[in-house]
Design a protein around this motif. Structure first.
Motif, short mmCIF file in Angstrom:
data_model
loop_
_atom_site.label_atom_id
_atom_site.label_comp_id
_atom_site.label_asym_id
_atom_site.label_seq_id
_atom_site.Cartn_x
_atom_site.Cartn_y
_atom_site.Cartn_z
N TYR A 118 0.83 -1.20 0.00
CA TYR A 118 0.00 0.00 0.00
C TYR A 118 0.87 1.26 0.00
O TYR A 118 0.59 2.22 -0.73
CB TYR A 118 -0.92 -0.01 1.22
CG TYR A 118 -1.70 1.26 1.42
CD1 TYR A 118 -2.50 1.79 0.40
CD2 TYR A 118 -1.63 1.95 2.63
CE1 TYR A 118 -3.20 2.97 0.58
CE2 TYR A 118 -2.34 3.12 2.82
CZ TYR A 118 -3.12 3.63 1.80
OH TYR A 118 -3.81 4.80 1.98
N ALA A 149 -8.79 3.72 0.82
CA ALA A 149 -8.08 2.82 1.72
C ALA A 149 -8.24 3.21 3.18
O ALA A 149 -7.88 2.43 4.07
CB ALA A 149 -6.60 2.78 1.36
N THR A 189 -8.20 -3.71 1.43
CA THR A 189 -7.02 -3.26 2.17
C THR A 189 -7.42 -2.59 3.47
O THR A 189 -6.81 -2.83 4.52
CB THR A 189 -6.21 -2.28 1.30
OG1 THR A 189 -5.76 -2.96 0.13
CG2 THR A 189 -5.01 -1.73 2.06
#
Length: 257
Positions: free
Chosen positions: A65, A99, A202
Motif C-alpha cells: 500500500y 483505503a 485493504t
C-alpha cells in the motif's frame, strides 16, 4: 454441454460463471411459474457439491500500500504544470480516501460533498470523516480513519464544490486499474487480480492487523462478520492468538514422599 470446452478458446466455464448462469435460469423459471406457464419449478441443485476453496480477497499489504500511494503521489509531482494534473491528483486522493474509509467503488461514485462531515472522534480526539453512505445496502454510516481527512481537504480545495457535487465525478476505476500494473502490483502472490475494490479489502485487512474489533469493522463497512471471517480474517496471521494456541497443561506435581 456447458462443461465442454469452448470450441474456439478451449476454456471450460468456471464455477462462478456456472453459478451465475444457474441463478439466471432459476429466475427465468420462477417468472414462468408465476405466470402459470409451467406447473412446477425444476430442481436446479447439483446432485453433490464439492467443497470449494475459500479464497481471500486481493488486497495491498502495508508495504504494498505504501508503494502504491508513493507511486500515485510521485505521478502528481511529475505532472506539475501539465493539463492532465487534475485527474492524476484526483486519483491520488481517491487511493488514500478509499483505503482509509473502506467504501465500495459504487458507494464512492454516489458520494456527494454534503454526505461527508469532518468531526473530532470522542475516543481518540483525532479528526475523522463521518460519511453518510448510499449503496447496495441502502443508507448507512461510516467513520473513517484519520488518514482520510487530508485527501478530503485536498479535494475540497482543488474543486471548490457545491454541497450537491459528487466527490468523484469521474469513475476512477479505469484510471486506477493501470496504476497497480505500473507498480508491478496488479496481481497478488495467489494470482488474484487487484482492482479498485482491493482498496476496500485493504482497509478491512489493515484494521484487522491493527487489532480492531471484527464486529465494529463489519458494521462500519456495512457487511457481515461472517463475510469478514470467511474472506479476510482467515489469511491474516494477527488474527491467531499464539497465547491461546500454545497453551500448555500444567505439569502434575510430584507426589510428596
Amino acid at each position: 454441454m456447458r462443461l465442454q470446452p469452448h470450441p474456439v478458446t478451449g476454456k471450460v466455464p468456471t464455477r462462478s460463471i456456472l453459478h451465475h448462469e444457474t441463478v439466471t435460469l432459476r429466475q427465468v423459471m420462477k417468472t414462468a411459474l408465476r405466470h402459470g406457464w409451467i406447473s412446477h419449478l425444476p430442481d436446479f441443485s447439483a446432485p453433490y457439491r464439492a467443497s470449494g476453496k475459500i479464497s481471500h480477497r486481493a488486497w495491498f499489504s502495508p508495504e504494498e500500500y505504501k508503494q502504491l500511494y508513493t507511486h500515485t503521489r510521485e505521478r502528481v509531482t511529475l505532472t506539475t504544470g501539465q493539463s492532465y494534473k487534475h485527474p492524476v491528483a484526483q486519483l491520488h486522493d481517491y487511493v488514500l480516501f478509499m483505503a482509509n474509509t473502506g467504501l465500495r467503488p459504487d458507494e464512492a461514485n454516489r458520494l456527494e460533498y454534503r454526505d461527508v462531515t469532518i468531526e473530532e472522534d470522542a475516543g481518540s480526539s483525532e479528526r475523522i470523516l463521518l460519511i453518510e453512505v448510499r449503496g447496495k445496502r441502502g443508507v448507512g454510516y461510516c467513520k473513517s480513519t484519520t488518514g482520510a481527512v487530508h485527501p478530503f481537504d485536498w479535494l475540497v480545495k482543488r474543486n471548490t464544490p457545491k454541497p450537491t457535487d459528487l466527490v468523484f465525478p469521474q469513475d476512477q476505476k479505469k484510471q486506477f486499474n493501470r496504476v497497480p500494473a505500473d507498480c508491478e502490483l496488479k496481481f497478488d502472490r495467489e494470482g488474484n487480480r487487484r482492482s479498485a475494490y482491493s482498496l476496500r479489502h485493504t482497509y478491512i485487512c489493515l484494521r484487522l492487523l491493527e487489532g480492531a474489533d471484527i464486529y465494529q469493522i463489519a458494521k462500519n463497512c456495512r457487511t457481515s462478520v461472517e463475510m469478514i471471517e470467511k474472506h479476510y480474517a482467515v489469511h491474516l496471521k494477527n488474527t491467531l492468538d499464539a497465547k491461546a494456541i500454545n497453551v500448555r497443561r500444567p505439569k502434575m506435581l510430584a507426589a510428596a514422599d
